[in-house]
Design a protein around this motif. Structure first.
Motif, mmCIF file in Angstrom:
data_model
loop_
_atom_site.group_PDB
_atom_site.id
_atom_site.type_symbol
_atom_site.label_atom_id
_atom_site.label_comp_id
_atom_site.label_asym_id
_atom_site.label_seq_id
_atom_site.Cartn_x
_atom_site.Cartn_y
_atom_site.Cartn_z
ATOM 1 N N GLY A 9 1.353 -1.155 0.089
ATOM 2 C CA GLY A 9 -0.108 -0.216 0.423
ATOM 3 C C GLY A 9 0.850 1.585 0.262
ATOM 4 O O GLY A 9 2.055 1.356 -0.096
ATOM 5 N N LEU A 10 -0.084 2.224 -0.183
ATOM 6 C CA LEU A 10 0.781 3.939 -0.027
ATOM 7 C C LEU A 10 0.295 4.546 0.695
ATOM 8 O O LEU A 10 0.986 5.854 1.183
ATOM 9 N N ASP A 11 0.244 3.565 1.831
ATOM 10 C CA ASP A 11 -0.096 4.328 3.279
ATOM 11 C C ASP A 11 0.504 5.391 3.796
ATOM 12 O O ASP A 11 0.680 6.255 4.279
ATOM 13 N N ILE A 12 1.898 4.467 4.242
ATOM 14 C CA ILE A 12 2.750 4.702 4.569
ATOM 15 C C ILE A 12 3.933 5.649 3.658
ATOM 16 O O ILE A 12 4.041 6.888 4.544
ATOM 17 N N LEU A 13 3.948 5.755 2.595
ATOM 18 C CA LEU A 13 4.460 6.597 1.424
ATOM 19 C C LEU A 13 3.831 7.739 1.485
ATOM 20 O O LEU A 13 4.583 9.202 2.168
ATOM 21 N N GLN A 14 2.743 8.212 1.359
ATOM 22 C CA GLN A 14 1.486 8.844 1.419
ATOM 23 C C GLN A 14 2.031 9.780 2.845
ATOM 24 O O GLN A 14 2.168 11.319 3.220
ATOM 25 N N SER A 15 2.166 9.443 4.166
ATOM 26 C CA SER A 15 2.340 10.055 5.435
ATOM 27 C C SER A 15 3.923 10.530 5.701
ATOM 28 O O SER A 15 4.073 11.425 6.094
ATOM 29 N N TRP A 16 4.669 9.366 4.277
ATOM 30 C CA TRP A 16 5.835 10.320 4.444
ATOM 31 C C TRP A 16 6.315 11.512 3.698
ATOM 32 O O TRP A 16 6.213 12.644 4.191
ATOM 33 N N CYS A 17 5.316 11.916 2.951
ATOM 34 C CA CYS A 17 5.670 12.926 1.485
ATOM 35 C C CYS A 17 4.897 14.138 2.106
ATOM 36 O O CYS A 17 4.859 15.052 1.900
ATOM 37 N N GLU A 18 3.598 13.633 2.834
ATOM 38 C CA GLU A 18 2.822 14.646 3.552
ATOM 39 C C GLU A 18 3.478 15.104 4.979
ATOM 40 O O GLU A 18 3.430 16.555 4.918
ATOM 41 N N LYS A 33 -2.558 17.702 1.821
ATOM 42 C CA LYS A 33 -1.847 18.814 3.121
ATOM 43 C C LYS A 33 -1.629 19.948 1.858
ATOM 44 O O LYS A 33 -1.545 20.918 2.594
ATOM 45 N N LEU A 34 -1.310 19.976 0.898
ATOM 46 C CA LEU A 34 -1.502 20.735 -0.082
ATOM 47 C C LEU A 34 -2.640 21.599 -0.905
ATOM 48 O O LEU A 34 -2.340 22.753 -1.063
#
Length: 795
Positions: free
Chosen positions: A280-289, A368-369
């Protein structure tokens, strides 16, 4: 071992660093007496950047206070009395400190635990797990989270410095304006009013007042000069801190985008070959956010620092420094936005025209943006390999496409519950394709295209506007299902051997044999949906086939290379199909009809005719094995050892003409093996019923309403012996039966029970002996060349 137990064993500087983690914000005594409870809580499950998680943090705070109070109540004795008072005091202190901001407690404890684990790991110089939390993946995640914590502290520090600078500057301006108001001085010389005032005075008075005035002016000038220098130093110090923050931001962004996100994309590519899911992308998304939030905070700070400089220009290098910082932070956020516009669900890599297909694109920092405040539209276009190359070189492609995709526009939607911003293309269809001139022997199934997704994002109330583009994995366009096999080969080779940062869509023309083995083994297990992959013996067989070799030594093939032409352009020696076409046929047959038998280990499969003979000749008569046909795509044959009916006392190995998907759609492999009574033991020595009986079709029921259902039964002439157990006959039902060439079937037609028929026994079942006689009689009438069918040189 618990983390706290190991933390207490730290020495020297590591122990000092560990002790410095604690203070009034979180007393070390609380860590000591509640160590087991603290380490058992799911602190990482709380997203510190999500205000909606505050209720979870509040529950943990309440639980922590309750645990402290319980611990305090159980203290007895003189020492216990003092500890009881101390723990009660800590409970009240923590409640007072964190009751209004429980997420800060979670942040504090996470920082403490991560740091303790790092210190322990460094002290032991080992990567082994600590408390079950220190495997390689968690270590990497902890390093990323620790860097985010450091960035948070740096950003908070620069925020405090910026406020201090603003306060000092405002005070400076007030003092400066006050100085002008009383007309004591300006920045360089006395004012005209002051000079005229002094000139009007008598000389004696002028002499008395002028020194005092000049002294006062000098004092204020000195103060203002000193404060101006101090402000300039504050500005330079702040700029240096921002430089340090941006360096760490770049490093963190490089780790997340160039390492973690690229690895996710590589896993996505290998998943197209049957590799494990990309995750999944959840962890990557949390880092990117977190990156986006930290970058934006620093950008706003730099803009505020620029505004302060404009309010009070002081000569010096600060203007150039701020311009450089502003340019750097814009580059960082630009890289983040453009890199996090990704394809979450790839379009099919073998794409058939006039067929519906889907894809999903996602912006990992959209929430976030606040990109979703003005929902962007995404457009999908199919472009050629050459157009993709030009696009990545920033050459003008004049918005050309290589085909027409229907339903190729989609608005990105924001999902509040998951915080994701994505566009789901559900009903795209490739209406037509425009092909380029192909090179040499390249076929249409070797030509690669890609789906280009592009959009425009506005960030920060249109402060920044980004044109974003992303390319799908290479796709091969086909117009007919017969092209699927060769198109899949192109995709398999590209997915397996594409190199990071390549020019679209270059791949090596040749690869080492072990690399290819890894790719086809991955594909085989995925297609067959089996944990049983290709063994070393299987791979040796494939190497013999691919390289026309007779060596049985795996080491002989480790340094050999296989070219794309050998893989799927040149036919195998003496055959009219390529290596891949043969292998793909095996996969298709196994996937559709043989999966349970492959999983059971009942199919050796990758054995040639001579090997089968060598293996069987040392076994008792009736021993058989199943191997994939060398001469036919998608075929499997039965080889068995038996007496030679034409030469008494001589044994030989027989091979049935290969079965294909068409044959198994008529009667299953297990039922065919059940029909052949001369097959007794599956190689090496397993009774066939022990292996296959669970797959036999149940016997036909008795006649119902006066009808008997027809059945088909496989017979091999000269090996057809009476079945010792009539109840083991396993008919299968069909409307019509076309027999494979090497075998013969007897047919029973619908009959009424009152009509006597010597073929039926008293219970209305077939008499096997009579049935076989009927079959032989039919064969004679049809003049079938039976012997040449099953006893020939087919493989």
């Amino acid at each position: 071992m618990a983390v706290w137990i190991q933390a207490q064993q730290l020495q020297g500087d590591a122990l000092h660093q560990m002790q410095s983690l604690y203070g009034q914000h979180f007393p070390i005594e609380v860590r000591h007496y509640l160590s087991q409870w603290i380490e058992s809580q799911l602190w990482d499950a709380i997203d510190l950047e999500n205000p909606q998680e505050e209720f979870k943090a509040k529950r943990l705070l309440d639980s922590l206070i309750q645990e402290l109070q319980n611990k305090a109540e159980h203290q007895v004795g003189e020492d216990g009395f003092l500890l009881k008072i101390k723990l009660g005091h800590y409970a009240n202190q923590l409640k007072s400190t964190y009751d209004r901001c429980p997420l800060e407690l979670v942040r504090c404890i996470k920082h403490i635990l991560y740091t303790e684990q790092r210190l322990i790991r460094e002290a032991t110089n080992s990567s082994s797990p600590v408390g079950g939390m220190m495997d390689s993946m968690s270590q990497k995640y902890q390093q990323i989270n620790q860097a985010f914590e450091e960035l948070r502290l740096l950003t908070q520090d620069t925020e405090n410095d910026l406020r201090k600078l603003q306060h000092n500057q405002e005070y400076f301006i007030i003092q400066y304006q006050e100085s002008l108001r009383i007309q004591v001085f300006n920045l360089s010389t006395p004012s005209a009013a002051q000079l005229s005032s002094l000139a009007a005075l008598p000389p004696s008075d002028r002499q008395l007042r002028e020194p005092a005035l000049l002294s006062k002016r000098a004092t204020v000038e000195a103060w203002l000069t000193r404060e101006a220098n101090t402000l300039q130093k504050y500005r330079l110090d702040l700029a240096e801190k921002h430089q340090k923050t941006l360096q760490l931001l770049r490093k963190q962004q490089t780790i997340i985008l160039d390492d973690e996100l690229i690895q996710w994309k590589r896993r996505q590519q290998l998943a197209g070959n049957g590799g494990p899911p990309e995750g999944g992308l959840d962890i990557l998304q949390s880092w990117c956010e977190k990156l986006a939030e930290t970058i934006w905070q620093n950008r706003q700070q730099i803009r505020r620092a620029e505004h302060l400089r404009q309010q009070l220009p002081i000569p010096g290098p600060i203007e150039e420094l701020l311009n450089e910082l502003n340019s750097t932070i814009t580059d960082i956020i630009s890289a983040l936005v453009t890199s996090t516009f990704i394809i979450e669900k790839q379009p099919p890599q073998v794409l058939k025209t006039q067929t519906k297909f889907a894809a999903t694109v996602r912006l990992l920092v959209g929430g976030k943006l606040n990109v979703h405040m003005n929902p962007p539209q995404v457009k999908a276009t199919i472009i050629s390999e050459q157009q993709a190359k030009a696009l990545l070189k920033n050459e003008n492609t004049r918005n050309e496409s290589s085909g027409e995709i229907l339903n190729n526009n989609c608005v990105m939607e924001y999902h509040q519950t998951t915080g994701t911003l994505s566009a789901h293309f559900r009903n795209m269809s490739l209406k037509r394709i425009k092909r380029s001139d192909r090179r040499g022997a390249e076929s249409v199934t070797e030509e690669k295209f890609t789906i280009l997704f592009e959009s425009q994002f506005s960030v920060g109330s249109n402060e920044l506007v980004f044109q974003v583009k992303t390319l799908s994995l290479p796709v091969v366009v086909i117009v007919h299902g017969s092209q699927d096999n060769n198109a899949t080969a192109t995709v398999l080779w590209d997915n397996a051997f594409a190199e990071a940062g390549r020019v679209p869509f270059l791949v090596p023309d040749k690869v080492l044999w072990p690399q290819l083995c890894e790719a086809i083994n991955m594909k085989y297990k995925a297609e067959v949906q089996s944990n049983r992959g290709l063994s070393e013996e299987n791979l040796v067989f494939l190497a013999q086939k691919a390289f026309s070799s007779s060596s049985n030594n795996p080491d002989d093939y480790r340094s050999m290379t296989m070219t794309w032409s050998q893989f799927n352009r040149e036919s195998l020696p003496g055959r009219n199909f390529t290596f891949w076409q043969w292998f793909d046929g095996v996969m298709e047959l196994t996937k559709k009809h043989l999966k349970p038998h492959w999983n059971d280990g009942a199919i050796l499969g990758f054995v040639n005719k001579q090997q089968a003979q060598d293996m069987l000749m040392s076994k008792p008569n009736g021993t058989f094995l199943l191997r994939f046909s060398d001469s036919e795509i998608g075929g499997i044959t039965i080889a068995w050892v038996a007496e030679n009916p034409n030469k008494a006392g001589e044994r030989m190995v027989w091979n049935l003409m290969p079965y294909t998907t068409k044959d198994f759609s008529i009667r299953s492999l297990a039922d065919r093996i059940s029909d052949l009574n001369h097959l007794l033991f599956l190689y090496p020595d397993r009774p066939k019923d022990e292996v296959f009986s669970k797959y036999y079709t149940p016997p036909l029921s008795k006649a119902v309403d006066g009808y008997v259902k027809p059945q088909i039964k496989q017979v091999v002439p000269d090996f057809a012996t009476p079945n010792p157990d009539p109840n083991s006959v396993n008919p299968t039902y069909m409307d019509q039966g076309a027999s494979p060439a090497p075998v013969n079937h007897s047919h029973a037609f619908s009959m009424y029970p009152p009509m006597a028929d010597p073929v039926l026994d008293g219970d209305g079942d077939f008499d096997l002996d009579d049935t076989m006689d009927v079959a032989r009689h039919v064969e004679e009438l049809l003049r079938r060349p039976v012997e040449s069918q099953w006893g020939g040189q087919q493989s």
